[in-house]
Write an enzyme that holds these catalytic residues in place. Structure first.
Site, PDB file in Angstrom:
ATOM      1  N   HIS A  41       0.814  73.425 -28.370  1.00 43.39           N
ATOM      2  CA  HIS A  41      -0.225  73.325 -29.398  1.00 43.39           C
ATOM      3  C   HIS A  41       0.238  74.118 -30.606  1.00 43.39           C
ATOM      4  CE1 HIS A  41      -4.697  72.172 -29.658  1.00 43.39           C
ATOM      5  NE2 HIS A  41      -3.965  71.111 -29.461  1.00 43.39           N
TER       6      HIS A  41
ATOM      7  N   LYS B 254       1.722  71.330 -15.403  1.00 41.65           N
ATOM      8  CA  LYS B 254       2.294  70.750 -16.620  1.00 41.65           C
ATOM      9  C   LYS B 254       2.228  71.771 -17.749  1.00 41.65           C
ATOM     10  CE  LYS B 254       1.818  66.753 -19.667  1.00 41.65           C
ATOM     11  NZ  LYS B 254       0.862  65.758 -20.108  1.00 41.65           N
TER      12      LYS B 254
ATOM     13  N   ASP C  89      -5.881  67.973 -18.442  1.00 41.61           N
ATOM     14  CA  ASP C  89      -4.845  67.129 -17.842  1.00 41.61           C
ATOM     15  C   ASP C  89      -4.779  67.358 -16.333  1.00 41.61           C
ATOM     16  OD1 ASP C  89      -3.682  65.555 -19.808  1.00 41.61           O
ATOM     17  OD2 ASP C  89      -2.443  67.180 -20.566  1.00 41.61           O
TER      18      ASP C  89
ATOM     19  N   TYR D 216       5.471  58.780 -28.095  1.00 42.88           N
ATOM     20  CA  TYR D 216       6.803  59.288 -27.743  1.00 42.88           C
ATOM     21  C   TYR D 216       7.896  58.343 -28.261  1.00 42.88           C
ATOM     22  CZ  TYR D 216       4.822  62.903 -24.781  1.00 42.88           C
ATOM     23  OH  TYR D 216       4.159  64.008 -24.334  1.00 42.88           O
TER      24      TYR D 216
ATOM     25  N   HIS E  34       3.216  61.685 -31.454  1.00 40.78           N
ATOM     26  CA  HIS E  34       2.548  62.467 -30.426  1.00 40.78           C
ATOM     27  C   HIS E  34       2.084  61.592 -29.256  1.00 40.78           C
ATOM     28  CE1 HIS E  34       0.096  65.900 -29.043  1.00 40.78           C
ATOM     29  NE2 HIS E  34      -0.728  64.971 -28.628  1.00 40.78           N
TER      30      HIS E  34
END
Ligand SMILES: Nc1ncnc2c1ncn2[C@@H]1O[C@H](COP(=O)(O)OP(=O)(O)O)[C@@H](O)[C@H]1O
Lengths: 559, 227, 88, 88
Positions: free
Chosen positions: A58, A54, A80, A12, A9
């Site tokens: 979830h 973005k 974010d 990456y 997570h």
């Protein structure tokens, strides 16, 4: 800390080698102020204003606890956007569930919708679109993706760098609790099995009211130029925020962990560092401005606490370190970049799924088609009766579409359109689309099709598409077939963007959407942002009503 | 000089900017008021906007009622200051006992956002004098706790004295007693309304322009009072 | 240190859609002998010192319950009796 | 006819924004000696006959509480003891 930061997570590690293409194939754009690697991509829409957007997943938390999982998904993506210096102005929610008549869907869907509404409505963010798709492939792995878009003056763009040795590290927002410990590493980086019941503690509870105050406080701080650097706390909590801000600036950092306000005094240092308590931001501020910062926080009724300071990037020839103490005991002493940037990078094995040839053998051209009027009628009725084509207002009525007073188009339109500037009418259009069934048949073209659909949905409103975000929902990267699907989808999306001439500005990867050996259909969800000079010129779906629409001619464009 | 209409911002207020915009579009001057400030800055009228004040966590409006600004508003309202509570504002006015009854969870338990037809009954209040009696209007509704309840005696009294400002038409969206969408106090200066007129003031962003009537009403009322 | 529990319930004449929803869901669990379900709030308050009954009553009446639609009861509890309070 | 009360509270480690909001509002009412407020649900169930403890536990676990984030306790009460139940 390493196990969290190097989890799928956060690091990456399986996707990195593929995602590079988004940068390599990126068409030149003079609009992009921030791109991949930042909290969210930022696009200039005129000389003064920029937009940031973005989409994020979830999925796992929403299966465990649908309401809170979905709610905190909205909360996370909003932070974010906030971290970029923007005021969040709208949300969208691409959703995927198992069969409509499955009992798990009856549990998950109402909770997810209520959670998205509960959080977004309470933040005062209009919901301007999304998707609701039913397919048995998502039975044990519903997809809950959330998109947020924000607006900022170009010169208010924020950085996450913990720059300037001597500057103060401030933690602002909710107290830190035991909730969500190990959430990212545990929940998002492994497949689901019966052991997931033991993972209950990683569930987080959202507090949208605190987030609303956090938004207002941050915006006031930005406008008063009181912030050197800022980062939201999401997956991996403080660990991630401290190391990323320091690594971004190449500085060291000194943190006194006992200064972190706790919900439970008995928390241990490792719990404080790993907690994923929601509604928190990390700020870097100048010492002489600390009082002003604390004053703004107090005005909005949010906690703000100085927990550390930035230290030099180099001490006696050695790179700066992140040193964290807990009641005078040194508990962490590491080079920040080792956690944030030096994670492993895997080139995982890939293999085309064995059954793909069989699937592709069933060509559309050779499938039986309705030949008689009765067949046609039956097909039509089946389509009309399909949950995937039904009216979505049971969902969308639970979302506030009006708040902020700038929603020009929303459900049931092809794209959401919001006014950004009340004087000039400048606005943006947004759409999110994906089709897991296409992508299962051909991930390369499936990703391109998702992009094309989203692009068209934006274009038909009258807006010019300018940027792309994406959420890549896949099975386990340890399965070579899934990895192949992933690689193909990324390649398709990158090629599609190159052909259309718009850049990918950010996105999110969600792996391990898998029950046992069965992965979900590969599901790249693509969001496209467009700019419209005057929202009064937007084109809604549907024909214009008489009398203005009387005598209009109807054309079919394309092949 | 145009009338000065205060719009209160509580922590968690959401439609405060929209209410201020509606005041401006109607030709008034919007004055932003802060929950922690007792001073009403000489405004001629006050709007309590929609949102989730203090998160609405305990009961909608329950905590906002104790904000310092509310002391001045309660005193002012008792002395005739026009006050309009929209959605969360309506909930706060009930909690502050400036209006009778209470707003409770929608009977279907869901938040509901839809364009809602209303019938305006009381066109004699400070906030509704621009409407014809029984005029039908279309205004957005968006709330999870909009079901108006009061005991039968209160409901009878409201009906008998023309204090039901508006009712829902073509389907009751939340289970409100007697389809009530808005009520007023005895003097007609305090009005509470569950739907959102401030979101029906521009063709571009709302389902109609019907919401403007509430804001032009107050300007007319104030002009009449000062004449 | 005192712990007080305030229970707030809707007055009997006020419709309780949440309770009704639960009652309606019970037959699906095979339960058919329930005649009524009502849902209210349980509020656990912890005082730093002793709890003054008069002040608790005031908090309940002014803030925790809305007397237009709700009734409340107050009880002081031993610490053990509280099922799920925050550890102190 | 039996009456059962199920109290559902958030687990201690789970954030309780409601309780926090109330705790923060108390000082404005002049109350400064409260150290914690937690808010949960009180559910009153009335059975037509006797209440089978096993079945009540099942209802609580499956329907009334969300075991992921909540704990519950069950008590059978005498009718008089119920503060604000529906008159039967
Ligand atoms: N989860 C959701 N959240 C918000 N809006 C949604 C959601 N699902 C669908 N919508 C909206 O409902 C409308 C119809 O959706 P859909 O049937 O998927 O349309 P289409 O087939 O044209 O993509 C669109 O405007 C879409 O944005």
């Amino acid at each position: 800390m390493y196990s969290i930061m190097w989890s799928e997570h956060c690091s990456y590690k399986s996707s990195k080698v593929h995602l590079r293409q988004f940068g390599e194939k990126q068409p030149p754009s003079d609009r992009m102020l921030a791109g991949i690697g930042e909290n969210a991509g930022v696009i200039k829409i005129n000389d003064e204003l920029a937009v940031t957007f973005k989409v994020e997943s979830h999925n796992h938390p929403s299966f465990v606890e649908p309401y809170q999982g979905a709610a905190t998904g909205v909360g996370g993506i909003v932070r974010d956007i906030l971290a970029m210096g923007a005021r969040p102005v709208a949300v969208m929610d691409p959703l995927r569930f198992g069969a409509a008549d499955h009992e798990d869907t009856a549990r998950v869907l109402p909770g997810v919708v209520a959670g998205i509404g509960g959080y977004g409505n309470c933040l005062g963010l209009p919901n301007v679109g999304g998707e609701v798709v039913f397919d048995p492939t998502y039975q044990g792995n519903p997809l809950v993706n959330a998109l947020c878009v924000g607006v900022l003056p170009v010169d208010r763009l924020q950085k996450k760098d913990a720059a300037g040795p001597g500057n103060i590290v401030v933690l602002m927002g909710a107290k830190t609790g035991r909730d969500g410990i190990g959430g990212v590493s545990v929940l998002a980086s492994a497949t689901f099995d019966d052991g997931s019941h033991a993972r209950r503690p990683s569930v987080q509870v959202g507090d949208p009211f605190t987030e609303k105050l956090l938004i207002e406080a941050c915006l006031e701080l930005y406008d008063a130029d009181l912030v050197v650097g800022i980062q939201d706390l999401g997956g991996a909590g403080l660990t991630c925020a401290l190391t990323e801000t320091a690594a971004a600036a190449g500085t060291g950092m000194r943190v006194w962990l006992e200064r972190v306000p706790l919900r439970e005094p008995s928390m241990e240092p490792h719990e404080i560092l790993a907690s994923e308590s929601q509604e928190r931001m990390l700020l870097i501020v100048k010492p002489e401005q600390l009082d002003a910062v604390l004053g703004v926080a107090e005005k909005w009724g949010v906690l703000a606490t100085a927990i550390g300071e930035v230290t030099p990037s180099e001490v006696s020839g050695l790179p700066g370190r992140l040193r964290i103490t807990w009641r005078d005991h040194l508990v962490v002493d590491v080079p920040p970049a080792s956690l944030a940037d030096d994670g492993p990078v895997y080139a995982r094995p890939m293999r085309e799924p064995a059954d793909l040839i069989l699937l592709q053998a069933d060509r559309a051209e050779t499938l039986p088609r309705p030949a008689t009027p009765d067949d046609l009628k039956a097909t039509l009725l089946r389509m009309v009766g399909s949950p995937n084509l039904c009216d979505k207002s049971w969902v969308t009525e639970q979302y506030d579409r009006y708040v902020l007073g700038n929603t020009v188009l929303a459900q049931p339109e092809d794209a959401g359109v919001i006014r950004v500037d009340e004087n000039s009418g400048l606005g943006v259009a947004l759409s999110v689309d994906g089709n897991g069934r296409f992508a299962r048949l051909d991930p390369y073209n499936g990703a391109k099709l998702a992009l094309a659909e989203s692009y068209r949905n934006v274009a038909v409103t009258g807006a010019k598409p300018v940027a792309v975000t994406n959420c890549l929902n896949f099975g386990s990267p340890e399965d070579p077939a899934v990895m192949w699907q992933f690689a193909e989808a990324v390649r398709g999306l990158a090629d599609g963007c190159l052909e259309l001439g718009i850049p990918v500005t950010g996105g999110n990867v969600s792996f391990y959407n898998q029950t046992g050996a069965a992965a979900i259909h590969p599901t790249p969800v693509v969001g496209v942002l467009g700019v419209i000079d005057n929202v009064a010129d937007r084109v809604p779906i549907g024909f214009a009503k008489p009398p203005t629409g009387d005598g209009d001619l109807i054309f079919l464009l394309g092949e | 000089m145009s009338a000065r209409v205060g719009v209160v911002t509580f922590p968690g207020s959401l439609d405060d900017g929209d209410a201020a915009r509606a005041v401006r579009v109607s030709g008034g001057e919007a004055v932003r008021l802060w929950h922690g400030d007792r001073d009403l800055h000489g405004v001629d009228a006050v709007v309590l906007p929609g949102g989730f004040s203090y998160g609405d966590y305990l009961r909608t409006g329950a905590i906002a009622r104790f904000a310092p600004v509310m002391e001045s508003i309660v005193d002012g309202a008792r002395a005739g200051l026009p006050v309009l509570g929209i959605c969360n504002g309506f909930q706060i006015l009930c909690e502050a006992h400036l209006l009778p009854g209470a707003l409770t969870r929608n009977s279907h338990l869901h938040f509901r956002n839809r364009d809602q037809w209303l019938r305006v009954h009381a066109s004699n209040t400070a906030w509704t004098n621009s409407f014809e009696t029984d005029q039908e209007i279309l205004v957005p509704l968006k709330s999870g706790e909009g079901r108006y309840v009061a005991d039968q005696a209160t409901l009878d009294e409201l009906a008998a004295n023309g204090r039901i400002v508006a009712t829902y038409l073509r389907g009751n969206p939340n289970g409100s007693e007697r389809d009530i969408a808005g009520v007023t106090n005895e003097a007609g200066n305090v009005v509470g309304l569950m739907p959102h007129p401030e979101h029906a003031i521009e063709a571009l962003t709302g389902p109609s322009l019907d919401g403007l009537g509430f804001f032009t009403s107050i300007l007319k009322h104030l002009a009449g009072a000062s004449a | 240190m005192a712990r007080v529990v305030v229970d707030v319930m809707l007055k009997p004449e006020i419709l309780d859609p949440q309770g009704q929803a639960v009652a309606n869901a019970l037959p699906r669990l095979g339960i058919s002998d329930v005649s009524s379900v009502r849902i209210g709030r349980r509020i656990e308050i912890e005082f730093t010192g002793a709890a003054d009954p008069e002040r608790v009553r005031e908090i309940a009446d002014k803030l925790l319950a809305n007397p237009v639609i709700e009734d409340f009861t107050i009880q002081e509890v031993a610490e053990e009796a509280v099922p799920a309070g925050e550890p102190s």
